[in-house]
Write a protein that holds these residues in place. Structure first.
Motif: not given
Length: 141
Positions: A54-59, A62-65, A96-103
């Motif tokens: 779930v976190l991997k998909d969210r990251a 959000r970090l796609a670019n 960066l990772v913390a911002g990308a995986i926050e709910p």
């Protein structure tokens, strides 16, 4: 070196971090042509074991670019010392990772403006219109 703590419960193992060093274009004096003080830190998001699906998909979403082939890379060259640039790159990656995986934030509950709010809005519009009307030149001149 210890694993990179992104947030409580989420740590990136040191083995998943890949470092690259090069000459920095920034400050350095006589050592600028000899010291490899610029740091690039890469982390393979697709191959990581630090995040659940779930976190991997969210990251990933959000970090796609910022991802190139599923790899997130951050660079640091603002300090003269390689060690300080390494610390800066680690902090940047963790942020960066913390911002990308926050709910995601809770959905907004739709509300209507109150009667008093509507009246205040209309009164402000009337005041503004009156100010503009007073600025107009008189038709007789």
């Amino acid at each position: 070196m210890a694993p990179l703590t992104v947030r409580p419960g989420v740590e990136i193992p040191e083995a998943e971090l890949h470092w690259r060093f090069s000459r920095s274009s920034g400050p350095g004096g006589q050592g600028v042509n000899t010291a490899d003080s610029r740091v690039e830190l890469s982390w393979d998001l697709d191959a990581t074991t630090a995040l659940g699906p779930v976190l991997k998909d969210r990251a990933r979403e959000r970090l796609a670019n910022r991802l190139v082939g599923g790899v997130l890379t951050v660079a640091a060259s603002e300090h003269r010392a390689q060690l300080r640039n390494r610390e800066a790159a680690l902090a940047r990656l963790a942020a960066l990772v913390a911002g990308a995986i926050e709910p995601p934030p809770p959905p907004r509950r739709a509300t209507r403006p109150s009667r008093a709010a509507k009246e205040r809005r209309i009164a402000a519009k009337k005041r503004r219109g009156e100010t503009k009307r007073l600025r107009r030149p008189e038709d007789g001149s």
